[in-house]
Design an enzyme around this catalytic site. Structure first.
Site, short mmCIF file in Angstrom:
data_model
loop_
_atom_site.label_atom_id
_atom_site.label_comp_id
_atom_site.label_asym_id
_atom_site.label_seq_id
_atom_site.Cartn_x
_atom_site.Cartn_y
_atom_site.Cartn_z
N LYS A 72 -3.77 -4.75 -1.79
CA LYS A 72 -3.36 -6.00 -2.44
C LYS A 72 -3.82 -7.21 -1.64
O LYS A 72 -4.22 -8.23 -2.19
CB LYS A 72 -1.83 -6.03 -2.59
CG LYS A 72 -1.35 -5.27 -3.81
CD LYS A 72 0.15 -5.42 -4.01
CE LYS A 72 0.90 -4.36 -3.22
NZ LYS A 72 2.30 -4.20 -3.64
N GLU A 95 6.47 -3.43 -4.54
CA GLU A 95 6.87 -4.64 -3.84
C GLU A 95 6.21 -5.80 -4.60
O GLU A 95 5.00 -5.78 -4.81
CB GLU A 95 6.37 -4.59 -2.39
CG GLU A 95 6.85 -5.77 -1.61
CD GLU A 95 6.40 -5.75 -0.14
OE1 GLU A 95 5.82 -4.75 0.30
OE2 GLU A 95 6.66 -6.77 0.52
N ARG A 123 -2.68 9.64 -2.19
CA ARG A 123 -3.10 8.43 -2.87
C ARG A 123 -4.32 8.69 -3.73
O ARG A 123 -5.16 9.52 -3.39
CB ARG A 123 -3.54 7.38 -1.84
CG ARG A 123 -2.45 6.52 -1.40
CD ARG A 123 -2.95 5.43 -0.47
NE ARG A 123 -1.77 4.74 -0.04
CZ ARG A 123 -1.37 3.55 -0.51
NH1 ARG A 123 -2.12 2.87 -1.33
NH2 ARG A 123 -0.24 3.03 -0.12
P1 ATP Z 1 -1.01 -1.89 -1.29
O1 ATP Z 1 -1.42 -1.15 -0.08
O2 ATP Z 1 -2.08 -2.09 -2.29
O3 ATP Z 1 -0.28 -3.17 -0.99
P2 ATP Z 1 1.46 -0.58 -1.60
O4 ATP Z 1 1.59 0.87 -1.50
O5 ATP Z 1 1.90 -1.36 -0.43
O6 ATP Z 1 -0.01 -0.94 -2.03
P3 ATP Z 1 3.69 -0.96 -3.29
O7 ATP Z 1 4.02 -2.09 -4.15
O8 ATP Z 1 4.53 -0.69 -2.11
O9 ATP Z 1 2.19 -1.17 -2.85
O10 ATP Z 1 3.49 0.36 -4.15
C1 ATP Z 1 4.36 0.80 -5.15
C2 ATP Z 1 4.19 2.26 -5.32
O11 ATP Z 1 2.85 2.58 -5.71
C3 ATP Z 1 4.47 3.00 -4.04
O12 ATP Z 1 5.31 4.10 -4.33
C4 ATP Z 1 3.11 3.44 -3.58
O13 ATP Z 1 3.18 4.60 -2.82
C5 ATP Z 1 2.36 3.62 -4.89
N1 ATP Z 1 0.92 3.47 -4.70
C6 ATP Z 1 0.27 2.40 -4.21
N2 ATP Z 1 -1.05 2.64 -4.12
C7 ATP Z 1 -1.25 3.91 -4.58
C8 ATP Z 1 -2.40 4.74 -4.75
N3 ATP Z 1 -3.62 4.33 -4.41
N4 ATP Z 1 -2.23 5.98 -5.27
C9 ATP Z 1 -1.01 6.40 -5.62
N5 ATP Z 1 0.11 5.68 -5.48
C10 ATP Z 1 0.01 4.43 -4.97
MG MG Z 2 3.93 -1.06 0.23
#
Ligand code: ATP
Ligand code: MG
Length: 593
Positions: free
Chosen positions: A305, A60, A295
């Site tokens: 983020k 995102e 994760r």
């Molecule tokens: P945040 O919680 O930091 O905002 P998010 O998961 O909301 O992270 P996205 O932009 O939706 O951020 O993530 C893009 C991809 O990265 C998704 O498929 C998510 O599952 C993966 N991802 C994010 N954080 C991790 C992590 N710590 N380990 C593995 N994959 C991750």
């Molecule tokens: Mg997300």
């Protein structure tokens, strides 16, 4: 390392097993691909997909990528590469309010930097979820017409109340039994902007008593009169993530949709939705399947983020690319290499539970990468002058300069020699002199002999002090005929060798040393605010000296400063005439007590 030894330490990756099972079964063979994302008709008109599997990395664009995303990038792009597939970069930009072009650009740059590409065979596989808004809306109307979705005018509170909980089944909305025609008319009113935010939502009609709360008539569309970075003011209703994501995957013909564990309970809704859209003729088999992996979390690192943004906004760090940040931009500036991050991701495998790894895993991967690559250099970070008091006597004149050389890399003779000079005054590390040596100290103290690395043996005779009693210079005598590489070099045995740079040819440099941002492994342990857990020593700036072979060094280049660790010239502040070096990591793990 032999191949079999390598295999032994290869960590578990159950996602590989899933892909191999599907390839063996031919699940995705002969699947047509229309050359771009699209509905059933578009795909059916295409040729067999040249990609054996399709995966995607779907960020995102609401912030900078961090080390957790790197894990997901390496998995998705890496698995596609390994199995003759294609990985898409897809911006999951269905939420209008938090998304910005700045983040889109930064994400593109960092995925490229990590070494991955979405251009294959002349086609770009960079997609935007918002490009599918038309299809998503058409699908919503189709669900309404089929009696599978309805417009709910309950307030948010009523909806929450009627959803029930783990023990209690939900209860049907009073709006649940409207006719498709009534629902369609209201959905169009929503779309046409006739209602304010929050007045009503479109929901799937599944089962308010389902043990899986996500199947209790999940929301599909909500009203949001907001400007979108891609579609502008065209829409005032936006799809929910859990509705949009499966559709994005299906339109792009994704075969394996890998996501993190928190989406596990969404999988039945993912499958329900796609199956219905197949029945309605809008999508076709074989459908994408969602698989969840744990994760990746690093000790003493925060990866939300939102929280990273607050650290930037509150000035706790100096921007998204501050070398202490776990963002990829920060890690790149700090000096971590794409290879080291990819290795860390590979070494940690894929597991079915969330994993915590120590930050040192990254440092180990970095050392592994740079050990064979980074040229060597000497640097003095906390300088103290050393005066060689018998220089003229030994070399004939005060102006004499003794040429010295050292390999650019000890195991890579092809990289040639570094050349520098020894003079009557050199800089040494402050910690290399002790007036009264503690036990086991083999460096400079009165009466002791040490070798100036690649130079001569010297014997310490004392020191100079200021009025406050602080040591301002160390005094020593050169032992004649002991130069490294000459027949006399071994004539005098010493227990200590110290690094140095000559005062007359050293370059002044700013050196930045970093430690972890947080003082504890879990910055938010026990519900504490991360701000109360900051490590006050996370950044130290020193004015040091480096050997003259670094003159004209470009930005973003790596060295091993002998004994101090791996360094990179700062990609933002470094100038050849005003060098700035960041320490990536020390030579050995010294972060632990
Ligand atoms: P945040 O919680 O930091 O905002 P998010 O998961 O909301 O992270 P996205 O932009 O939706 O951020 O993530 C893009 C991809 O990265 C998704 O498929 C998510 O599952 C993966 N991802 C994010 N954080 C991790 C992590 N710590 N380990 C593995 N994959 C991750
Ligand atoms: Mg997300």
């Amino acid at each position: 390392m032999t191949a079999s030894a390598k295999d032994e330490i290869k960590p578990g990756n159950f996602l590989r097993a899933i892909i191999e099972r599907d390839l063996d079964a031919g699940t995705y063979d002969h699947r047509p691909w229309g050359g771009s994302p699209g509905d059933a008709a578009h795909q059916a008109a295409g040729a067999p997909d040249p990609a054996r599997i399709r995966t995607r990395f779907p960020p995102e664009p609401n912030g900078y990528l961090h080390v957790g995303h790197a894990k997901s990038i390496c998995l998705n792009f890496g698995l596609a590469q390994d199995y003759g597939g294609i990985c898409h970069l897809r911006f999951d930009d269905t939420n209008p309010e938090k998304e910005e072009q700045e983040y889109v650009d930064a994400i593109v740059e960092m995925v490229h930097w990590l070494g991955y590409d979405w251009n294959t065979g002349g086609a770009s596989h960079l997609y935007y979820a918002s490009d599918y808004f038309d299809f998503m809306y058409r699908a919503a109307e189709a669900l309404v017409n089929a009696g599978l979705a309805y417009v709910d005018e309950q307030s948010a509170d009523e909806m929450r109340l009627h959803r029930g909980d783990f023990q209690t089944p939900g209860t049907d909305s009073p709006f649940r039994n409207r006719t498709p025609a009534e629902n369609l008319a209201r959905l169009r009113e929503m779309r046409d902007g006739l209602h304010p935010d929050g007045a009503m939502v479109l929901r799937a009609k599944i089962d308010m008593a389902s043990p899986n709360i996500n199947l209790r008539d999940p929301t599909i569309y909500r009203i949001k009169h907001a400007h979108h970075h891609n579609t502008g003011d065209r829409w005032c209703i936006y799809p929910m993530y859990a509705y949009a994501h499966p559709i994005e995957d299906a339109l792009e013909r994704i075969t394996h949709s890998f996501c993190t564990l928190e989406f596990e309970d969404q999988r039945p809704w993912y499958d329900w939705l796609l199956e219905r859209l197949v029945e309605l003729g809008m999508l076709s088999h074989p459908l994408p399947k969602q698989y969840e992996f744990g994760r990746l979390n690093l000790t003493s690192v925060m990866t939300s983020k939102r929280k990273l943004k607050s650290m930037v906004d509150e000035g706790i760090v100096q921007g998204w690319d501050d070398p202490r940040m776990p963002t990829l931009a920060g890690m790149r500036r700090r000096g971590y290499t794409p290879e080291s991050i990819r290795k860390m991701a590979a070494d940690t495998g894929a597991s079915k539970t969330n994993i915590w790894i120590d930050y040192s895993v990254l440092d180990i991967a970095l050392r592994d990468d740079l050990e064979g690559k980074a040229p060597r250099a000497m640097a003095v970070l906390e300088p103290l002058p050393l005066k060689l008091t018998n220089w003229t006597e030994v070399f004939g004149s005060e102006a004499h300069r003794e040429p010295c050389h050292a390999p650019a890399h000890p195991q890579r003779p092809e990289l040639g020699q570094r050349r520098f000079e020894l003079g009557p005054e050199v800089w040494i590390e402050r910690e290399d002199f002790e007036e009264v040596p503690p036990k086991g100290f083999f460096r400079l103290y009165p009466g002791n002999k040490v070798r100036l690395k690649y130079g001569v043996v010297v014997e310490c005779t004392g020191c100079e002090k200021n009025a406050a009693g602080e040591v301002t210079a160390v005094l020593a005598r050169v032992i004649p005929d002991t130069k490294s590489g000459t027949p006399g070099a071994d004539a005098v045995k010493v227990k200590g060798t110290i690094t140095w740079v000559a005062r007359h040819d050293a370059l002044a440099a700013e050196v930045r040393l970093f430690e972890r941002l947080f003082a504890t492994d879990q910055p938010e342990e026990g519900g504490r605010d991360f701000r109360d857990n900051l490590n006050p020593h996370s950044k130290r700036v020193l004015q040091g000296w480096v050997e003259p072979t670094l003159a004209g060094a470009p930005a973003a280049a790596h060295w091993q400063f002998e004994r101090h660790g791996y360094f990179v010239s700062d990609r933002v502040d470094h100038r050849p005439e005003q060098p700035v070096f960041n320490r990536v990591t020390a030579l050995k793990d010294s972060t632990r007590k």
